[in-house]
Design a protein around this motif. Structure first.
Motif, PDB file in Angstrom:
ATOM      1  N   ASN A 518       0.835  -1.214   0.000  1.00  9.16           N
ATOM      2  CA  ASN A 518       0.000   0.000   0.000  1.00  9.16           C
ATOM      3  C   ASN A 518       0.866   1.259   0.000  1.00  9.16           C
ATOM      4  O   ASN A 518       0.518   2.261  -0.645  1.00  9.16           O
ATOM      5  N   LYS A 519       1.998   1.214   0.708  1.00  9.23           N
ATOM      6  CA  LYS A 519       2.908   2.364   0.702  1.00  9.23           C
ATOM      7  C   LYS A 519       3.513   2.554  -0.687  1.00  9.23           C
ATOM      8  O   LYS A 519       3.665   3.685  -1.154  1.00  9.23           O
ATOM      9  N   ALA A 520       3.864   1.433  -1.337  1.00  9.76           N
ATOM     10  CA  ALA A 520       4.399   1.524  -2.700  1.00  9.76           C
ATOM     11  C   ALA A 520       3.356   2.096  -3.654  1.00  9.76           C
ATOM     12  O   ALA A 520       3.680   2.908  -4.537  1.00  9.76           O
ATOM     13  N   ALA A 521       2.092   1.689  -3.476  1.00 13.40           N
ATOM     14  CA  ALA A 521       1.022   2.224  -4.328  1.00 13.40           C
ATOM     15  C   ALA A 521       0.838   3.718  -4.094  1.00 13.40           C
ATOM     16  O   ALA A 521       0.639   4.495  -5.042  1.00 13.40           O
ATOM     17  N   ASP A 522       0.910   4.157  -2.828  1.00 14.08           N
ATOM     18  CA  ASP A 522       0.790   5.584  -2.520  1.00 14.08           C
ATOM     19  C   ASP A 522       1.935   6.378  -3.134  1.00 14.08           C
ATOM     20  O   ASP A 522       1.733   7.491  -3.651  1.00 14.08           O
ATOM     21  N   LEU A 606     -10.352  10.242  -0.379  1.00 17.51           N
ATOM     22  CA  LEU A 606     -11.380  10.649   0.581  1.00 17.51           C
ATOM     23  C   LEU A 606     -12.192   9.453   1.074  1.00 17.51           C
ATOM     24  O   LEU A 606     -12.581   9.401   2.243  1.00 17.51           O
ATOM     25  N   ALA A 607     -12.423   8.488   0.195  1.00 24.55           N
ATOM     26  CA  ALA A 607     -13.176   7.303   0.618  1.00 24.55           C
ATOM     27  C   ALA A 607     -12.372   6.468   1.609  1.00 24.55           C
ATOM     28  O   ALA A 607     -12.939   5.734   2.429  1.00 24.55           O
ATOM     29  N   ARG A 608     -11.052   6.564   1.542  1.00 24.85           N
ATOM     30  CA  ARG A 608     -10.188   5.809   2.451  1.00 24.85           C
ATOM     31  C   ARG A 608      -9.948   6.554   3.760  1.00 24.85           C
ATOM     32  O   ARG A 608      -9.424   5.989   4.712  1.00 24.85           O
ATOM     33  N   LEU A 609     -10.326   7.823   3.828  1.00 21.13           N
ATOM     34  CA  LEU A 609     -10.049   8.632   5.017  1.00 21.13           C
ATOM     35  C   LEU A 609     -10.629   8.050   6.305  1.00 21.13           C
ATOM     36  O   LEU A 609      -9.930   8.013   7.329  1.00 21.13           O
ATOM     37  N   TYR A 621       5.234   5.679   4.179  1.00 22.23           N
ATOM     38  CA  TYR A 621       4.586   6.823   3.534  1.00 22.23           C
ATOM     39  C   TYR A 621       3.090   6.569   3.364  1.00 22.23           C
ATOM     40  O   TYR A 621       2.658   5.468   3.009  1.00 22.23           O
ATOM     41  N   GLU A 622       2.296   7.621   3.624  1.00 18.34           N
ATOM     42  CA  GLU A 622       0.863   7.590   3.347  1.00 18.34           C
ATOM     43  C   GLU A 622       0.493   8.900   2.668  1.00 18.34           C
ATOM     44  O   GLU A 622       0.784   9.979   3.191  1.00 18.34           O
ATOM     45  N   HIS A 627       0.671  16.786   3.178  1.00 17.07           N
ATOM     46  CA  HIS A 627      -0.064  18.036   2.929  1.00 17.07           C
ATOM     47  C   HIS A 627       0.312  18.640   1.580  1.00 17.07           C
ATOM     48  O   HIS A 627      -0.532  19.177   0.866  1.00 17.07           O
ATOM     49  N   LYS A 628       1.580  18.569   1.241  1.00 19.25           N
ATOM     50  CA  LYS A 628       2.037  19.166  -0.010  1.00 19.25           C
ATOM     51  C   LYS A 628       1.386  18.473  -1.206  1.00 19.25           C
ATOM     52  O   LYS A 628       0.927  19.126  -2.153  1.00 19.25           O
ATOM     53  N   ALA A 629       1.331  17.144  -1.167  1.00 25.21           N
ATOM     54  CA  ALA A 629       0.713  16.399  -2.263  1.00 25.21           C
ATOM     55  C   ALA A 629      -0.785  16.678  -2.334  1.00 25.21           C
ATOM     56  O   ALA A 629      -1.352  16.830  -3.432  1.00 25.21           O
ATOM     57  N   LEU A 630      -1.442  16.757  -1.185  1.00 24.02           N
ATOM     58  CA  LEU A 630      -2.882  17.036  -1.179  1.00 24.02           C
ATOM     59  C   LEU A 630      -3.178  18.429  -1.717  1.00 24.02           C
ATOM     60  O   LEU A 630      -4.174  18.634  -2.425  1.00 24.02           O
ATOM     61  N   ASN A 631      -2.307  19.399  -1.397  1.00 24.16           N
ATOM     62  CA  ASN A 631      -2.493  20.736  -1.961  1.00 24.16           C
ATOM     63  C   ASN A 631      -2.274  20.733  -3.468  1.00 24.16           C
ATOM     64  O   ASN A 631      -2.922  21.482  -4.198  1.00 24.16           O
ATOM     65  N   THR A 632      -1.351  19.887  -3.951  1.00 26.81           N
ATOM     66  CA  THR A 632      -1.165  19.768  -5.395  1.00 26.81           C
ATOM     67  C   THR A 632      -2.412  19.207  -6.056  1.00 26.81           C
ATOM     68  O   THR A 632      -2.823  19.664  -7.130  1.00 26.81           O
ATOM     69  N   VAL A 633      -3.045  18.212  -5.418  1.00 26.48           N
ATOM     70  CA  VAL A 633      -4.303  17.664  -5.945  1.00 26.48           C
ATOM     71  C   VAL A 633      -5.373  18.751  -5.962  1.00 26.48           C
ATOM     72  O   VAL A 633      -6.160  18.861  -6.933  1.00 26.48           O
TER      73      VAL A 633
END
Length: 815
Positions: A518-522, A606-609, A621-622, A627-633
């Motif tokens: 799951n970390k590799a997928a993230d 969001l569904a996984r939150l 890693y998750e 935060h930086k990646a979420l702001n990019t999204v």
């Protein structure tokens, strides 16, 4: 020194097994800097009758060695096989004087094209080396504990072998024949005359050569060491310069000090012949390994160039000057063995700047034993033999086991893997012990040494698969943490420059663990988010060309950062200039699949939150905590919102329970609330946000983002549960290595069952007939794309050379 796996050809018929003459020819093998193996075979690998006798060249990835591809079949015996430094090109030379240069076609492993060839008629080529490109990076010994990469790793002064206009390095090869001829073949980039060549004699007179090795000098010259076979004759050394004049090249050769093997000569006067020469390191011309065989066995010697003061009569030596000094070869150490030597290998790359560089010598003997020697005193560090008893549960051919002899060996660029090839073209892959002057030699790979090697791969771009195969599962998580801490201590520009390579290395490490899928997928999603954001923002142009302070991308980032409390996407648009985000409608339509992927990623996150909130704190890693990646999204959602106003058909498609549900606005609002909540104290959980995320699967059909596709390869979690050595077979996928990653599916997620293009994010069907497959992660992509716009063409070119994980592409046909 453990045998990891062997790759055998299919069981031979009795008639063929008795024809030993088919296997009298010496096989060759060589490893590239991308961990691709090239090797030769006297018959085709799938031939069980011996009808295809000749000389055939095959290539395979160390991660999937059963998938081999034949580059060419040659009438004459192939005598030289070498990769270039970047690992993209291969030179193949034979006993008839033919020199052929081959390259990956469109960077695909099992599709090759010849870029040029020439023939030195009547010459038997025995040695070849590509021109050096002048790029050399070393770990500074005095600063090995420094936290900054630019201090720890230095670009060392090393001149290209051949310079073109502007000092750019030329591409080509230098070859040496048995008659003492040295030839240069240079790539000209001219369609009518793709190569030009020149020849010269090594010495003032031509003489017979039986062994040769070529080495790079730091001033752009080659060092060539040759032997005529007999121990009574000297080992000659030459300095060879290749120069380009207009569209032609020229060669000059200068004799250097030579030496006799007097110390190694047997006292009984038996016949002794020099069989192999090898420079200890290819970029260090000061040390040479000589291997010789006699009737009673063989011996290996190391000779070094030393500066020596020469006494001169006082009449010719003024008092003011220093003593006259000259350079001579001095004998350093010797290793004797009871059997004849069949092959030797030395270090390809010196990682540290220590003088002399730490290195080792690997010797293969006629009794199928391999000896791992320390270079300083030729002390045996490790030993292995093909005649050791293997596991009884695996079938093997008794005749082949008793009759094979190791024909050639080669070491990977990081020095972690030894590749051996026998007279039947069976490949043997060994894990080597780490060695270095600044590292303690132990019985296994140490954590600090592994981290330093990964940092070296991060800085230089070298492939790290050979290191992955030597790691223990218990050290991978700690290694990830160390690499992460080391990377985060770098300056921001350095981090930005190495970001993609860092994500690739970290993803491949987590992919080796059952609990790391799951970390590799993230991390794969993070890399794709970064790439999509770069591609989308590169399409934006400022409306006012006079103002260069801030472009549209910078303005958007500033608005998203400043308006952190604004969760309404339409209010964010009020702070932006719509003209700066205008893109041609045709371009927007071609990017629809990437736009869809961004929206699907936001939905999955969001569904996984809710389940992430319930889980205990876990390492690694998750994406939901970045935060930086979420702001990019969030930035990408804003860009998609603006582009949807220009062309509604480029918007992502959702299956909704209510037609009036504005999904983009909902995703942006929930992501904004999550970023705000994470900015505060972690104990303060926003129950309202969790409740809204729990309702998402009821409101919107959530598509599957990560597929748990099965993969059969060496570098997977299954490796740690195998009994070694693995017995593999050419052309047969080993079922025992099949691994299906266990990814936590989102509750209510829609499973299509189709294979998705990992690059374009298109559905390829349940079993596409012809695709490109990555040899490392197993991801698949369309083989032939028809790019409609410059934007999607640029996107495709981003992944042409390698997969998003850094792996090599190969064409895969469904059976």
């Amino acid at each position: 020194m453990d045998l990891l796996y062997t790759v055998n050809r299919r069981t031979l018929s009795k008639a063929l097994a008795n024809q030993e003459s088919l296997y009298d020819v010496r096989s060759l093998c060589t490893l590239s800097s991308r961990n691709i193996a090239a090797f030769t075979s006297t018959t085709e690998l799938d031939d069980s009758s011996g009808k295809t006798w000749g000389s055939h060249v095959y290539v395979c990835d160390l991660n999937m060695p059963w998938h081999t591809h034949k580059v060419l079949s040659n009438k004459y015996n192939i005598t030289a096989l070498e990769w270039d430094l970047p690992g993209d090109k291969l030179v193949i030379a034979d006993s008839a004087g033919s020199v052929q240069l081959w390259i990956f076609k469109d960077h695909v492993l099992n599709d090759w094209v010849q870029i040029g060839s020439t023939c030195f008629s009547g010459e038997h080529i025995i040695g070849a080396a590509w021109f050096h490109n002048g790029k050399k990076t070393g770990l500074v010994t005095e600063k090995k504990d420094s936290i900054h990469y630019n201090e720890k790793f230095n670009h060392l002064l090393f001149a290209p072998s051949v310079r073109q206009f502007g000092g750019r390095a030329a591409e080509g090869v230098l070859v040496v024949s048995t008659t003492g001829m040295v030839g240069a073949v240079m790539i000209t980039r001219d369609f009518q005359n793709p190569v030009c060549f020149a020849t010269e004699s090594l010495g003032s007179t031509r003489h017979r050569i039986t062994a040769v090795d070529l080495c790079y000098g730091k001033n752009g010259h080659f060092l060539v060491a040759v032997s005529s076979g007999s121990i009574c004759l000297p080992i000659r050394c030459y300095r060879v310069l290749v120069r380009k004049n207009d569209e032609k090249c020229s060669i000059t050769s200068q004799a250097l000090p030579s030496f006799f093997l007097q110390d190694g000569a047997p006292k009984d006067g038996s016949c002794t012949n020099v069989m192999h020469l090898k420079f200890v390191v290819r970029e260090d011309a000061d040390s040479l390994v000589v291997a010789a065989n006699s009737e009673s066995g063989g011996f290996v010697e190391v000779w070094e160039l030393r500066e020596k003061s020469q006494p001169v009569h006082k009449l010719f030596q003024p008092k003011t000057l220093e003593p006259f000094k000259t350079v001579v070869w001095q004998h350093q150490s010797q290793y004797r063995c009871q059997c004849p030597i069949t092959a030797i290998a030395t270090t390809k790359l010196s990682i540290v700047t220590t003088v002399p560089p730490p290195s080792y010598v690997v010797v293969a003997l006629a009794d199928s034993s391999i000896h791992y020697l320390n270079r300083d005193c030729l002390k045996e560090v490790a030993y292995s033999s093909l005649n050791m008893p293997w596991r009884q549960d695996e079938p093997n051919n008794k005749y082949l086991k008793n009759s094979v002899t190791i024909s050639h060996i080669d070491i990977s660029w990081l020095g972690c893997i030894l590749l051996a090839c026998d007279t039947h073209s069976t490949l043997y892959t060994y894990k080597l012990l780490p060695e270095g002057a600044i590292f303690a030699l132990g019985s296994s790979m140490t954590l600090s040494y592994a981290c330093t090697l990964l940092e070296y791969c991060l800085v230089t771009g070298l492939d790290w698969l050979d290191l992955l195969l030597c790691l223990r599962s218990s050290m991978i998580e700690t290694l990830c943490e160390r690499l992460d801490a080391s990377y985060n201590r770098q300056t921001l520009p350095v981090q930005q420059f190495l970001y993609i390579q860092f994500l690739c290395i970290k993803t491949s490490l987590y992919r080796m663990l059952v609990t790391g899928q799951n970390k590799a997928a993230d991390l794969s999603s993070l890399l794709m988010v970064h790439s999509v954001a770069t591609a989308f923002k590169s399409l934006l142009r400022p409306s006012d060309l006079i103002s260069h302070d801030k472009g549209p991308a910078e303005s958007l980032t500033a608005v998203i950062t400043d308006a952190i409390t604004v969760s309404d996407i339409d209010k964010v648009l009020l702070h932006l200039d719509g003209k700066e985000f205008t893109v041609e409608p045709s371009t927007l339509q071609s990017l629809q699949q990437l736009i869809q992927w961004v929206a699907d990623l936001a939905l999955n996150l969001l569904a996984r939150l809710p389940e992430q909130r319930l889980q205990m704190k876990s390492g690694g890693y998750e994406l939901l905590k970045d935060h930086k990646a979420l702001n990019t999204v969030r930035e990408l959602l804003v860009i998609i919102r603006i582009w949807g106003l220009l062309r509604s058909s480029c918007l992502p498609v959702f299956v909704r329970s209510a037609d009036n549900l504005d999904v983009l606005a909902l995703l942006f609002r929930l992501l904004s609330k999550h970023v705000q909540a994470n900015g505060e104290i972690q104990q303060q959980v926003d129950d309202g946000l969790v409740d809204e995320c729990c309702l998402l699967p009821n409101q919107i059909m959530i598509p599957q983002l990560h597929q748990a596709n099965s993969i059969i390869c060496i570098s997977s979690p299954v490796l740690f549960y195998q009994s070694f050595p693995l017995q593999l077979e050419y052309g047969m996928e080993p079922e025992q290595l099949m691994y299906v990653p266990e990814l936590n599916p989102v509750e209510g997620c829609m499973h299509s069952g189709q294979i998705i293009d990992t690059i374009r994010h298109l559905y390829l069907g349940k079993q596409p007939l012809l695709v490109k497959q990555c040899t490392r992660c197993g991801g698949k992509a369309q083989l032939q794309n028809i790019p409609r716009t410059a934007a999607i063409r640029a996107w495709d070119q981003r992944w042409t050379r390698a997969c998003r994980c850094g792996g090599i592409w190969r064409i895969h046909k469904s059976s």
